[in-house]
Design a protein around this motif. Structure first.
Motif, PDB file in Angstrom:
ATOM      1  N   SER A   1       4.218 -25.702 -27.037  1.00 48.39           N
ATOM      2  CA  SER A   1       2.550 -25.611 -26.438  1.00 48.39           C
ATOM      3  C   SER A   1       2.261 -26.896 -27.331  1.00 48.39           C
ATOM      4  CB  SER A   1       1.793 -24.806 -25.864  1.00 48.39           C
ATOM      5  OG  SER A   1       2.313 -23.796 -24.881  1.00 48.39           O
TER       6      SER A   1
ATOM      7  N   HIS B   1      -4.547 -16.346 -23.680  1.00 48.73           N
ATOM      8  CA  HIS B   1      -3.454 -16.695 -22.947  1.00 48.73           C
ATOM      9  C   HIS B   1      -4.165 -17.420 -21.208  1.00 48.73           C
ATOM     10  CE1 HIS B   1       0.970 -18.072 -21.278  1.00 48.73           C
ATOM     11  NE2 HIS B   1      -0.275 -18.473 -20.714  1.00 48.73           N
ATOM     12  N   SER B   2      -4.277 -17.992 -20.858  1.00 45.95           N
ATOM     13  CA  SER B   2      -6.107 -18.425 -20.206  1.00 45.95           C
ATOM     14  C   SER B   2      -5.566 -19.534 -19.387  1.00 45.95           C
ATOM     15  CB  SER B   2      -7.136 -18.720 -20.449  1.00 45.95           C
ATOM     16  OG  SER B   2      -8.272 -18.796 -18.820  1.00 45.95           O
TER      17      SER B   2
ATOM     18  N   TRP C   1       3.292 -20.216 -27.747  1.00 45.33           N
ATOM     19  CA  TRP C   1       2.492 -20.951 -29.043  1.00 45.33           C
ATOM     20  C   TRP C   1       3.147 -22.195 -29.723  1.00 45.33           C
ATOM     21  CZ3 TRP C   1      -2.680 -21.355 -29.616  1.00 45.33           C
ATOM     22  CH2 TRP C   1      -3.327 -22.309 -31.091  1.00 45.33           C
TER      23      TRP C   1
ATOM     24  N   HIS D   1      -3.676 -23.363 -19.215  1.00 49.08           N
ATOM     25  CA  HIS D   1      -2.891 -24.280 -18.634  1.00 49.08           C
ATOM     26  C   HIS D   1      -3.129 -25.422 -18.358  1.00 49.08           C
ATOM     27  CE1 HIS D   1       0.613 -21.408 -17.248  1.00 49.08           C
ATOM     28  NE2 HIS D   1      -0.461 -20.718 -18.669  1.00 49.08           N
TER      29      HIS D   1
ATOM     30  N   TRP E   1      -5.678 -13.443 -29.475  1.00 52.80           N
ATOM     31  CA  TRP E   1      -4.722 -13.847 -28.764  1.00 52.80           C
ATOM     32  C   TRP E   1      -5.014 -13.809 -27.475  1.00 52.80           C
ATOM     33  CZ3 TRP E   1      -3.105 -10.500 -31.481  1.00 52.80           C
ATOM     34  CH2 TRP E   1      -2.745 -10.777 -32.844  1.00 52.80           C
TER      35      TRP E   1
ATOM     36  N   PHE F   1       3.682 -14.383 -26.755  1.00 52.19           N
ATOM     37  CA  PHE F   1       2.815 -15.326 -26.497  1.00 52.19           C
ATOM     38  C   PHE F   1       2.860 -15.990 -27.667  1.00 52.19           C
ATOM     39  CE2 PHE F   1      -1.195 -17.185 -28.219  1.00 52.19           C
ATOM     40  CZ  PHE F   1      -2.555 -17.793 -27.742  1.00 52.19           C
TER      41      PHE F   1
ATOM     42  N   ASP G   1       6.875 -21.707 -18.605  1.00 46.71           N
ATOM     43  CA  ASP G   1       5.525 -21.714 -19.098  1.00 46.71           C
ATOM     44  C   ASP G   1       4.747 -21.464 -18.311  1.00 46.71           C
ATOM     45  OD1 ASP G   1       6.969 -20.046 -21.714  1.00 46.71           O
ATOM     46  OD2 ASP G   1       6.555 -21.823 -22.469  1.00 46.71           O
TER      47      ASP G   1
ATOM     48  N   ALA H   1      -2.982 -13.585 -17.139  1.00 48.75           N
ATOM     49  CA  ALA H   1      -3.653 -14.074 -17.955  1.00 48.75           C
ATOM     50  C   ALA H   1      -4.466 -12.698 -19.093  1.00 48.75           C
ATOM     51  CB  ALA H   1      -5.418 -14.810 -17.792  1.00 48.75           C
TER      52      ALA H   1
ATOM     53  N   LEU I   1      -4.568 -20.391 -25.587  1.00 53.99           N
ATOM     54  CA  LEU I   1      -3.323 -20.814 -24.415  1.00 53.99           C
ATOM     55  C   LEU I   1      -3.900 -21.280 -23.408  1.00 53.99           C
ATOM     56  CD1 LEU I   1      -0.340 -19.229 -25.391  1.00 53.99           C
ATOM     57  CD2 LEU I   1      -0.416 -21.839 -25.221  1.00 53.99           C
TER      58      LEU I   1
ATOM     59  N   VAL J   1      -0.116 -25.509 -22.280  1.00 54.93           N
ATOM     60  CA  VAL J   1       1.169 -25.089 -21.685  1.00 54.93           C
ATOM     61  C   VAL J   1       1.759 -26.050 -21.328  1.00 54.93           C
ATOM     62  CG1 VAL J   1       3.046 -23.385 -20.848  1.00 54.93           C
ATOM     63  CG2 VAL J   1       0.718 -23.023 -21.630  1.00 54.93           C
TER      64      VAL J   1
END
Length: 173
Positions: free
Chosen positions: A162, A44-45, A159, A79, A42, A155, A112, A118, A77, A107
């Protein structure tokens, strides 16, 4: 808790975290997390972390993970997917060649979008977390299943809220 080893050093036998202070440490931490993953990653960035997720060693590690077994999955994910696309992020062609492994979502929810951190985490108990997603400094461990599970569980609802990034698929299909 952070122990006194050098930034980016690997400590697979303890649940202690290791501090990351620079790009080299960030690359080492990210590679370790990917290398420890069994089936799931996973990520998240903000915009595919230029300088980190475009490093040739990280791309090679992601490629090895993606083709290394059945039912592998990398959920990412973002942004700002348009920024990654404009920058021709090197991860995108890899993900387009392996669409059954890589999935992107953008996102949308304002709450969020305000999330500044991150991270990358795996199903093996490894993670690398950065409180400020545009910086390298953070913490990582390859043996902290509780923290890795906490990040993965945080996460999942984001998710679900999104939108799929169809614009990042090959030919926009």
């Amino acid at each position: 808790m952070t122990h006194g080893t050098a930034p980016g050093s690997r400590n697979p036998t303890t649940g202690l975290t290791t501090a990351v202070e620079d790009r080299d440490g960030a690359i080492a931490a990210t590679a370790a997390v990917i290398g420890e993953a069994r089936q799931r990653l996973w990520i998240h960035s903000r915009e595919l972390d230029p300088g980190l997720l475009d490093d040739p060693g990280i791309l090679a590690a992601l490629r090895r993970f993606a083709v290394g077994g059945r039912a592998r999955q990398v959920s990412i994910l973002l942004h700002d997917p348009a920024a990654a696309q404009r920058a021709h992020a090197p991860l995108l062609p890899l993900a387009q060649r392996l669409p059954s492994v890589f999935a992107f979502r953008a996102v949308d929810d304002p709450v969020d979008r305000a999330y500044a951190a991150a991270y990358i985490t795996s199903d093996s108990g490894a993670y690398y977390f950065r409180r400020l997603g545009h910086r390298y400094d953070g913490e990582w461990s390859t043996a902290d299943a509780g923290r890795a599970r906490q990040l993965a569980e945080a996460f999942k609802p984001v998710w679900e809220r999104s939108r799929p990034c169809s614009e990042l698929r090959a030919l926009g299909l």
